[in-house]
Enzyme design. Structure first.
Site, PDB file in Angstrom:
ATOM      1  N   ALA A 191       0.861  -1.185   0.000  1.00 54.50           N
ATOM      2  CA  ALA A 191       0.000   0.000   0.000  1.00 54.50           C
ATOM      3  C   ALA A 191       0.894   1.231   0.000  1.00 54.50           C
ATOM      4  CB  ALA A 191      -0.894  -0.003   1.233  1.00 54.50           C
ATOM      5  N   LYS A 192       0.319   2.381  -0.218  1.00 58.23           N
ATOM      6  CA  LYS A 192       1.079   3.630  -0.086  1.00 58.23           C
ATOM      7  C   LYS A 192       0.095   4.764   0.093  1.00 58.23           C
ATOM      8  CE  LYS A 192       5.402   5.045  -0.186  1.00 58.23           C
ATOM      9  NZ  LYS A 192       6.596   4.315   0.252  1.00 58.23           N
ATOM     10  N   GLY A 193       0.564   5.831   0.728  1.00 59.50           N
ATOM     11  CA  GLY A 193      -0.270   7.020   0.884  1.00 59.50           C
ATOM     12  C   GLY A 193       0.537   8.260   0.602  1.00 59.50           C
TER      13      GLY A 193
END
Ligand code: NAD
Length: 433
Positions: free
Chosen positions: A122-124
């Protein structure tokens, strides 16, 4: 491009990701395709894995110190939850885009798989230049962004960590905001926390340290001595400054470092403690008296044996790859090298330790933090570092073996191993419903 599969039954099949411009997600998919070809991956798995499972974009207001209100855009993307909860950093930078966050999320899936962690990727990111904000404004922004993505994250769902321009303090605010909203403390919702909140010893150094463990292995297998190898590091932040310091501890002269404002070069080696003092005082490494100022383009082409890109993506491309002099490139940064550059570097015999392996130390020690929290039993820094070394060494050997088996460079080899592992999860779990 959306391809309508069977219009009568109303099914629509996404054949390829919609962005076909030369953006970062396209680069990530190009790399994936190369490895999928090598593996002979089934077509349906190609279509599943070349998309991100969930993408969230939020726009949210933040009250600034002068009483004005600004609206920011943020994202959180989960590429694949096949292996377990998803994991990936949160980045604050003015150039954050959804395409960048999607690429970084996909790379996180492969990274966790290369080193064998039970996570998907995931990444934000929030589109903001945090250098223009006060600490109070960064706290307000962090808390509101957390509230916006709260339904998307959780200790068994998706666990953020630090990335560019975020740090243990930002993780503490995320943990506190999440905990206040659910009504009890949830330390497992983030990793990279301060030690007093359940952070792991060695986490803040882990990305740089893991990168240097990778370099040690590469140097060994190529018969290079680190003490006679000069190092250059682009990006003197968390990952880069630690990697530089550890290379210097191996007696490798660190001849050049840089940050967003430019770089410095001293062919006899830099005194890194004095460089760090200069950076703390002036905000940048450039202007350091015992070195010559250079640009961020020049640092990549400097005379050295080991080059560590530790800043942002898209730095080594087909435009400058033929001028790089290093023998080993260790990608502490995510996505610093384009697929075109990979081919040129491979043909020139330059050995690339790819991001999904070389900077996996950060997520590995994040995993250790998670395990220590579950066991409520903290490890010493020596235990953390030894376990990290063991994982990096074993992963290096398996990626190198894959590279030899298929006759491909280390990036494709690492991807082949990772994709094969994730594909197995899908084959075994089946397609729901
Ligand atoms: P950071 O914010 O601590 O440091 C980034 C550094 O890069 C800063 O010194 C900044 O001035 C410099 N920089 C920014 N733009 C630049 C440019 N155009 N040219 C040269 N330097 C520039 O961030 P970090 O956490 O060290 O992350 C750096 C890279 O490492 C990123 O690609 C990140 O995704 C990757 N990474 C970080 C971690 C981690 O645990 N922090 C883990 C894996 C990968």
């Amino acid at each position: 491009m959306v391809v309508i599969g069977d219009a009568h039954r109303g099914t629509a099949v996404l054949d390829r990701p919609d962005e076909l411009d030369d953006d970062l997600f396209t680069v990530a998919v190009q790399q994936f395709d190369i490895a999928a070809d090598v593996l002979g991956l089934e077509d349906y798995l190609r279509r599943i894995l070349s998309h991100c499972q969930r993408e969230l974009t939020v726009h949210f207001p933040v009250e600034m110190d002068d009483g004005s209100v600004q609206v920011f855009a943020g994202h959180r993307v989960r590429h694949s939850s096949l292996p377990g909860p998803t994991k990936g950093g949160i980045r604050y930078h003015q150039s954050v885009t959804i395409s960048e966050v999607k690429a970084l999320a996909m790379w996180m899936t492969w990274k966790c798989a290369v080193v064998g962690l039970p996570y998907g990727g995931a990444k934000g990111g929030v589109q903001v230049n945090p250098k223009l904000l006060s600490q109070n404004e960064i706290q307000n922004l962090t808390r509101r962004y957390t509230a916006e993505i709260q339904p998307f994250i959780g200790p068994n769902i998706d666990i953020p960590a630090p990335d560019v321009n975020t740090n243990p303090q930002v993780m503490a605010w995320i943990m506190d905001t999440y905990s206040m909203n659910v009504g009890y403390s949830v330390p497992g919702v983030v990793t990279g926390k301060p030690l007093e909140l359940g952070g792991s010893a060695g986490r803040s150094e882990a990305t740089g340290r893991g990168c240097v463990f990778a370099i040690e292995e590469a140097a060994k297998s190529r018969g290079m001595s680190l003490s006679s190898s000069r190092t250059a590091v682009q990006g003197f932040g968390n990952a880069g400054s630690v990697a530089a310091k550890l290379m210097a501890e191996h007696d490798s002269p660190v001849v050049a470092v840089s940050d967003s404002r430019g770089g410095i070069h001293n062919p006899n080696g830099l005194d890194l403690d004095r460089v760090a003092i200069h950076k703390r005082r002036t905000g940048s490494v450039s202007g350091f008296r015992e070195a010559e100022d250079i640009t961020n383009e020049e640092i990549l082409e400097i005379d050295c044996e080991i080059l560590i890109p530790a800043a942002l993506e898209g730095q080594i491309t087909s435009r400058n790859a033929s001028r790089i002099k290093a023998q080993i490139i260790a990608e502490a940064a995510n996505g610093p090298t384009s697929p075109g550059a990979d081919t040129i570097l491979f043909d020139r015999g330059i050995f690339v330790l790819p991001d999904i392996f070389a900077n996996a130390g950060g997520v590995t020690v994040s995993y250790f933090e998670w395990v220590q929290a579950l066991q409520a039993f903290p490890w010493s820094e020596e235990q953390v570092n030894e376990r990290l070394r063991d994982i990096m060494q074993r992963s290096y050997v398996s990626v190198l073996e894959t590279s030899r088996k298929y006759g491909v460079h280390m990036r494709t080899a690492a991807l082949v191993r990772a994709i094969d592992r994730i594909a197995d999860f899908s084959r075994t779990r089946g397609i729901y419903p």
